[in-house]
Design an enzyme around this catalytic site. Structure first.
Site, short mmCIF file in Angstrom:
data_model
loop_
_atom_site.label_atom_id
_atom_site.label_comp_id
_atom_site.label_asym_id
_atom_site.label_seq_id
_atom_site.Cartn_x
_atom_site.Cartn_y
_atom_site.Cartn_z
N ARG A 1 2.91 17.83 52.04
CA ARG A 1 2.37 16.57 51.96
C ARG A 1 3.29 15.62 51.25
NH1 ARG A 1 -2.98 14.64 48.34
NH2 ARG A 1 -4.13 13.30 50.11
N HIS B 1 -6.89 10.22 55.71
CA HIS B 1 -7.90 8.91 55.34
C HIS B 1 -7.94 7.87 56.10
CE1 HIS B 1 -8.48 11.79 52.09
NE2 HIS B 1 -7.73 11.07 51.24
N ASP C 1 -12.98 16.22 51.58
CA ASP C 1 -12.34 15.64 50.44
C ASP C 1 -12.84 16.22 48.98
OD1 ASP C 1 -10.03 14.34 49.14
OD2 ASP C 1 -11.13 12.52 49.00
N ASN D 1 -10.37 11.10 41.64
CA ASN D 1 -10.11 9.78 41.35
C ASN D 1 -11.51 8.71 41.90
OD1 ASN D 1 -7.87 9.05 39.80
ND2 ASN D 1 -6.83 10.25 41.37
#
Length: 289
Positions: A120, A177, A244, A249
């Site tokens: 990633r 996303h 997710d 956060n």
């Protein structure tokens, strides 16, 4: 650094929608436990522990069969918690790692054997300090030789600058996303048009979950659904979905994972589209070997 309040529901609803057999939650995380898998010193947040046992229990609760676990920035480049989860369920889990660009070939091969299938690159600067693009390009070439792909996380405002880099990567690219579109601008806005033009290229895959992270209106996320449905219908063979969990956060609200599952028929309105989104596509990308 203070521990963030919990961002995941301890009692998510039971979804009305039952996923098809073999369904994959293709974007989730494990955090800690911190006393066993310490968080990175350079992290920009400290989550509440969300260990593999909680993730696997959620998977059963929601009716899913498998997980793709993505290394989160709070653990930095120490993938120990991720690898521990993969080892605990080698048939049901695959992983996406975050690694040092100078990682050895032998370590990459060990990760491959454990079930890692990609790396990633996070370009969201409020979360990480990204590596230079040329450094990331060299790493992408190395992991492409293993048959891995690259997962990228960026925001809509970064697309124009990043697009040339992404297009030249020598492997498949999975975009987290939906590229964080500007929801307020609407699905017909030029920015989302540019994103749709990018992902017409067959090297690009898109994760269409996480409406809770993009919504302007809050649950049940009706303002985000048109973006996801547009992509599901545009590139049905290259879309993925994930919870997710445990929603790192999140500041506005604690998402209900049962509700997130119940949004799937809204964004993928036919059984055929849902089969591709939840089973065929993630199996082809992650579980074919």
């Amino acid at each position: 650094m203070d521990i963030d309040p919990p961002t995941w529901a301890h009692d998510p609803s039971v979804p009305d929608y039952a996923p098809p057999e073999g369904a994959v939650d293709a974007h989730c995380h494990v955090f800690g436990p911190g006393d066993r898998f310490p968080y990175a010193p350079q992290r920009k947040y400290t989550p509440t522990d969300a260990p593999k046992e909680k993730l696997f229990a959620l998977r059963r609760h929601l009716g899913f069969a498998r997980n793709v676990i993505v290394q989160a920035s709070c653990h930095g480049r120490d993938n120990a918690a991720l690898l521990d989860a993969l080892t605990a369920d080698p048939e049901g889990c695959r992983g996406i790692a975050v690694v040092d660009p100078e990682i050895s070939d032998s370590t990459l091969h060990e990760m491959d054997a454990a079930g890692v299938r990609g790396v990633r690159f996070n370009f969201v600067r409020r979360l990480v300090d990204p590596d230079p693009l040329d450094v990331s390009a060299r790493l992408a070439a190395r992991v492409a030789a293993l048959g891995w792909h690259v997962v990228v996380y960026f925001e809509a405002s970064d697309l124009e600058d990043l697009a040339p880099f992404l297009k030249q990567l020598p492997c498949d690219v999975v975009i987290d996303h939906m590229g964080r579109p500007d929801i307020a601008a609407g699905v017909d806005a030029p920015g989302f048009d540019a994103f749709r033009a990018l992902v017409d290229d067959p090297k690009f895959w898109v994760k269409v979950g996480c409406p809770e992270r993009m919504t302007q209106d809050g649950p049940p996320y009706d303002d985000v659904s048109p973006f996801a449905r547009t992509l599901v219908e545009q590139i049905p063979n290259r879309v993925l979905w994930g919870t997710d969990w445990p929603h790192p956060n999140m500041k506005s609200h604690v998402p209900d994972d049962g509700l997130l599952v119940d949004r799937i028929p809204v964004i993928a309105p036919t059984p055929e589209l849902r089969q591709k989104l939840l089973v065929d596509n993630p199996h082809r990308l992650y579980f074919a070997r």
